[in-house]
Motif scaffolding. Structure first.
Motif, short mmCIF file in Angstrom:
data_model
loop_
_atom_site.label_atom_id
_atom_site.label_comp_id
_atom_site.label_asym_id
_atom_site.label_seq_id
_atom_site.Cartn_x
_atom_site.Cartn_y
_atom_site.Cartn_z
N GLU A 210 62.59 18.90 12.88
CA GLU A 210 63.27 18.35 14.05
C GLU A 210 62.41 17.25 14.67
OE1 GLU A 210 64.23 21.35 16.91
OE2 GLU A 210 65.90 22.14 15.73
N LEU A 211 63.09 16.24 15.18
CA LEU A 211 62.41 15.17 15.91
C LEU A 211 63.05 15.04 17.29
CD1 LEU A 211 62.52 14.22 12.67
CD2 LEU A 211 61.15 12.38 13.62
N PRO A 212 62.34 14.45 18.25
CA PRO A 212 62.89 14.33 19.60
C PRO A 212 64.19 13.51 19.62
CG PRO A 212 60.54 13.89 19.60
CD PRO A 212 60.96 13.96 18.16
N ASN A 213 65.02 13.79 20.64
CA ASN A 213 66.26 13.07 20.93
C ASN A 213 67.46 13.67 20.19
OD1 ASN A 213 65.02 11.19 22.76
ND2 ASN A 213 64.19 10.12 20.99
N GLY A 214 68.60 12.99 20.29
CA GLY A 214 69.87 13.54 19.83
C GLY A 214 70.23 13.12 18.42
N HIS A 215 71.53 13.07 18.17
CA HIS A 215 72.04 12.82 16.82
C HIS A 215 71.49 11.52 16.23
CE1 HIS A 215 74.72 13.19 13.42
NE2 HIS A 215 75.23 11.99 13.68
N MET A 216 71.38 10.49 17.06
CA MET A 216 70.91 9.20 16.57
C MET A 216 69.42 8.99 16.87
SD MET A 216 73.40 8.02 14.91
CE MET A 216 72.81 6.37 14.60
N TYR A 217 68.65 10.05 16.73
CA TYR A 217 67.21 10.01 17.00
C TYR A 217 66.51 8.90 16.23
CZ TYR A 217 66.39 11.93 12.40
OH TYR A 217 66.36 12.07 11.03
N LEU A 218 67.01 8.57 15.06
CA LEU A 218 66.35 7.58 14.19
C LEU A 218 66.44 6.17 14.75
CD1 LEU A 218 68.62 7.02 11.04
CD2 LEU A 218 69.36 8.12 13.13
N VAL A 219 67.36 5.92 15.69
CA VAL A 219 67.44 4.61 16.34
C VAL A 219 66.24 4.42 17.28
CG1 VAL A 219 68.78 3.20 17.96
CG2 VAL A 219 69.96 4.52 16.19
N ASP A 220 65.85 5.50 17.95
CA ASP A 220 64.85 5.40 19.02
C ASP A 220 63.42 5.39 18.50
OD1 ASP A 220 66.87 5.54 21.07
OD2 ASP A 220 67.07 7.66 20.54
N GLU A 221 63.14 6.19 17.48
CA GLU A 221 61.75 6.32 17.04
C GLU A 221 61.64 6.33 15.51
OE1 GLU A 221 58.93 8.63 19.43
OE2 GLU A 221 60.69 9.67 20.22
N PRO A 222 61.98 5.20 14.88
CA PRO A 222 61.92 5.16 13.42
C PRO A 222 60.52 5.37 12.86
CG PRO A 222 62.27 2.96 14.32
CD PRO A 222 62.44 3.92 15.45
N GLU A 223 59.49 4.90 13.58
CA GLU A 223 58.14 5.06 13.05
C GLU A 223 57.75 6.54 12.99
OE1 GLU A 223 53.58 3.46 13.71
OE2 GLU A 223 55.26 2.31 14.51
N ARG A 224 58.14 7.31 13.99
CA ARG A 224 57.86 8.74 13.97
C ARG A 224 58.53 9.39 12.75
NH1 ARG A 224 57.19 13.08 18.26
NH2 ARG A 224 57.26 11.43 19.82
N LEU A 225 59.77 8.99 12.47
CA LEU A 225 60.49 9.52 11.32
C LEU A 225 59.78 9.16 10.02
CD1 LEU A 225 62.89 10.70 9.75
CD2 LEU A 225 64.13 8.57 10.19
N LEU A 226 59.37 7.90 9.88
CA LEU A 226 58.68 7.49 8.66
C LEU A 226 57.35 8.23 8.49
CD1 LEU A 226 59.25 3.63 8.33
CD2 LEU A 226 60.31 5.48 7.02
N ARG A 227 56.70 8.56 9.60
CA ARG A 227 55.44 9.30 9.50
C ARG A 227 55.69 10.75 9.06
NH1 ARG A 227 51.55 6.12 10.24
NH2 ARG A 227 51.67 4.36 11.69
N VAL A 228 56.83 11.33 9.45
CA VAL A 228 57.21 12.65 8.95
C VAL A 228 57.41 12.58 7.43
CG1 VAL A 228 59.05 14.39 8.94
CG2 VAL A 228 58.16 13.49 11.10
N ILE A 229 58.11 11.55 6.99
CA ILE A 229 58.35 11.35 5.55
C ILE A 229 57.01 11.13 4.82
CG2 ILE A 229 59.37 9.78 3.86
CD1 ILE A 229 61.73 9.47 5.85
N ALA A 230 56.15 10.31 5.42
CA ALA A 230 54.84 10.02 4.80
C ALA A 230 53.97 11.27 4.70
CB ALA A 230 54.11 8.96 5.61
N GLY A 231 54.18 12.23 5.61
CA GLY A 231 53.40 13.46 5.60
C GLY A 231 53.98 14.55 4.72
N SER A 232 55.11 14.27 4.06
CA SER A 232 55.75 15.27 3.20
C SER A 232 55.09 15.30 1.83
CB SER A 232 57.24 14.92 3.04
OG SER A 232 57.37 13.79 2.18
#
Length: 236
Positions: A210-232
């Motif tokens: 899970e990441l912060p914010n709602g359904h469109m969380y990826l609009v607000d914090e794409p770098e956080r999402l990419l860092r989750v992917i990078a840490g997988s």
């Protein structure tokens, strides 16, 4: 491309295009190389007829992703909402054809693929359709407030929504690729339970994040999402 860098092919959500993910290419997440995947009917492919069936999209997009990645490249797939089912079916096609470079499937803001949408916007009059899409998407695109832009974007948006609403998974056979399901913690459209349905779709490892914010969380914090992917493990 560095030894640990993963090529992340990104499939757009309804109404969006590769331009959304081109912004991600500017972010400083060195472990991930973003490959935006364009659908017809938008941006540089504006004159091409949009897809209305997932199967047609998969047939065109899969070889295009493989060609763009290059021979022997490690590939991961990311998709949000409509993009999640496109990514899933492309992963299935890559496994069917024996592509050895598929490393991970990241599905975002989506129930499992065997649970079709019950509420439909396809076939509604324009205003009702846009209101329905806004409700399903959890946000209102600024273009919806410009009548001229709406007129231009509506045919592609209708095609995307029809493609998503008519989608039925092609098989119940589990994939072997690892899957990570991603969701905004305040998502009111897709519950944690629905997101975790993806665990049943693979024989490989499954993770839920899970990441912060709602359904469109990826609009607000794409770098956080990419860092989750990078840490997988896909980047391990």
């Amino acid at each position: 491309m560095g030894a640990q860098q993963l090529l992340l092919a990104c499939l757009p959500f309804a109404g969006s295009g590769a331009g959304f993910f081109r912004e991600w290419e500017k972010l400083d997440v060195s472990e991930v190389a973003v490959l935006p995947v364009q659908l017809p009917g938008r941006e540089e492919r504006f004159l091409d007829d949009p897809f209305t069936e997932v199967g047609d999209a998969v047939a065109e997009l899969t070889p295009r992703i493989v060609s763009s990645a290059g021979e022997g490249a490690d590939i991961a797939l990311f998709g949000h909402s409509l993009g999640a089912v496109l990514a899933y079916e492309i992963a299935r096609e890559l496994e069917r054809t024996g592509h050895l470079g598929l490393r991970h499937l990241f599905v975002s803001g989506s129930p499992g693929p065997h649970n079709g949408r019950t509420e439909r916007a396809t076939g509604l009059a324009d205003e009702e359709f846009l209101a329905g899409v806004q409700r399903f998407a959890g946000y209102r695109h600024a273009a919806f407030d410009d009548p001229e832009l709406v007129e231009v974007l509506l045919p592609t948006l209708r095609a995307d929504v029809q493609m998503h609403e008519d989608y039925r998974a092609t098989s119940t056979e589990p994939l072997s690729v690892p899957i990570t399901a991603l969701r905004g913690e305040d998502d009111e459209l897709v519950s944690r339970e629905q997101a975790e349905q993806w665990a049943k779709v693979t024989r490989g490892p499954f993770a839920y994040r899970e990441l912060p914010n709602g359904h469109m969380y990826l609009v607000d914090e794409p770098e956080r999402l990419l860092r989750v992917i990078a840490g997988s493990p896909a980047c391990g």
